[in-house]
Design a protein around this motif. Sequence first.
Motif, PDB file in Angstrom:
ATOM      1  N   VAL A   5       0.843  -1.224   0.586  1.00  0.00           N
ATOM      2  CA  VAL A   5       0.211   0.202  -0.037  1.00  0.00           C
ATOM      3  C   VAL A   5       0.766   1.325  -0.335  1.00  0.00           C
ATOM      4  O   VAL A   5       2.183   1.583   1.011  1.00  0.00           O
ATOM      5  CB  VAL A   5      -1.235   0.311   1.668  1.00  0.00           C
ATOM      6  N   GLU A   6       0.280   2.102  -0.474  1.00  0.00           N
ATOM      7  CA  GLU A   6       1.790   3.633  -1.418  1.00  0.00           C
ATOM      8  C   GLU A   6       0.583   4.376  -0.689  1.00  0.00           C
ATOM      9  O   GLU A   6      -0.406   4.669  -0.081  1.00  0.00           O
ATOM     10  CB  GLU A   6       1.468   3.787  -2.285  1.00  0.00           C
ATOM     11  N   SER A   7       1.419   4.979  -0.256  1.00  0.00           N
ATOM     12  CA  SER A   7       1.060   6.369   0.655  1.00  0.00           C
ATOM     13  C   SER A   7       2.248   7.763   0.182  1.00  0.00           C
ATOM     14  O   SER A   7       3.399   7.691  -0.329  1.00  0.00           O
ATOM     15  CB  SER A   7       0.902   6.402   2.308  1.00  0.00           C
ATOM     16  N   GLY A   8       1.655   8.891   0.705  1.00  0.00           N
ATOM     17  CA  GLY A   8       2.416   9.869   0.649  1.00  0.00           C
ATOM     18  C   GLY A   8       2.499  11.010  -1.061  1.00  0.00           C
ATOM     19  O   GLY A   8       2.861  11.445  -1.198  1.00  0.00           O
ATOM     20  N   GLY A   9       1.967  10.621  -1.475  1.00  0.00           N
ATOM     21  CA  GLY A   9       1.509  10.984  -2.881  1.00  0.00           C
ATOM     22  C   GLY A   9       0.965  12.360  -2.264  1.00  0.00           C
ATOM     23  O   GLY A   9       0.008  12.955  -1.688  1.00  0.00           O
ATOM     24  N   TYR A  94       1.930   6.672  -8.841  1.00  0.00           N
ATOM     25  CA  TYR A  94       3.278   6.198  -8.806  1.00  0.00           C
ATOM     26  C   TYR A  94       2.847   4.906  -7.713  1.00  0.00           C
ATOM     27  O   TYR A  94       1.740   4.972  -7.278  1.00  0.00           O
ATOM     28  CB  TYR A  94       4.122   6.993  -7.516  1.00  0.00           C
ATOM     29  N   TYR A  95       3.170   3.523  -8.304  1.00  0.00           N
ATOM     30  CA  TYR A  95       3.060   2.005  -7.899  1.00  0.00           C
ATOM     31  C   TYR A  95       4.153   1.762  -7.513  1.00  0.00           C
ATOM     32  O   TYR A  95       5.387   2.057  -7.591  1.00  0.00           O
ATOM     33  CB  TYR A  95       2.521   1.256  -8.382  1.00  0.00           C
ATOM     34  N   GLY A 120      -1.510   2.245  -6.171  1.00  0.00           N
ATOM     35  CA  GLY A 120      -0.961   3.760  -6.186  1.00  0.00           C
ATOM     36  C   GLY A 120      -1.633   4.870  -5.575  1.00  0.00           C
ATOM     37  O   GLY A 120      -2.063   4.275  -5.037  1.00  0.00           O
ATOM     38  N   THR A 121      -0.546   5.912  -6.008  1.00  0.00           N
ATOM     39  CA  THR A 121      -0.814   6.872  -5.131  1.00  0.00           C
ATOM     40  C   THR A 121      -0.331   8.336  -6.265  1.00  0.00           C
ATOM     41  O   THR A 121       0.162   8.331  -6.977  1.00  0.00           O
ATOM     42  CB  THR A 121       0.087   7.161  -3.966  1.00  0.00           C
ATOM     43  N   GLN A 122      -1.551   9.186  -6.244  1.00  0.00           N
ATOM     44  CA  GLN A 122      -1.229   9.966  -7.589  1.00  0.00           C
ATOM     45  C   GLN A 122       0.046  11.149  -6.521  1.00  0.00           C
ATOM     46  O   GLN A 122      -0.166  12.116  -5.988  1.00  0.00           O
ATOM     47  CB  GLN A 122      -2.258  10.467  -7.222  1.00  0.00           C
TER      48      GLN A 122
END
Length: 127
Positions: A5-9, A94-95, A120-122
């Motif tokens: 799980v992505e974060s920070g975008g 971003y993945y 993904g995170t935008q």
Amino acid sequence: QVQLVESGGGLVQAGGSLRLACAASGRAFINSGMGWFRQAQGKEREFVAGISMSGGSKYYADSVKGRFTISRDNAKNTLYLQMHSLKREDTAVYYCAADRRSWRPQVPIDEAEFGSWGPGTQVIVSA
């Protein structure tokens, strides 16, 4: 399989910085090479950066070399992408992804080498 799980975008002005994080669970994170990819609207997904399971080897796309840094904290099961000097052309989803094979010492680079993907995170870079 490892779950990611992505974060920070978010939205950032050109020239600014962001740090993306990717939290991993499931299959041992420390046994897997990892990577970051991105996909801009209307374009194919492209490799951004990769890191070996130990963190000792890294590889970057030419477009981000010198501006982005990939790192990992195996104690926290987390992958990072520090992005500086952002440009409008860095705008994308971003993945993060994990090597489909465990215990491989090389840095995974080709999309086919990755077997697990986050949602993904935008990242949007404004003028």
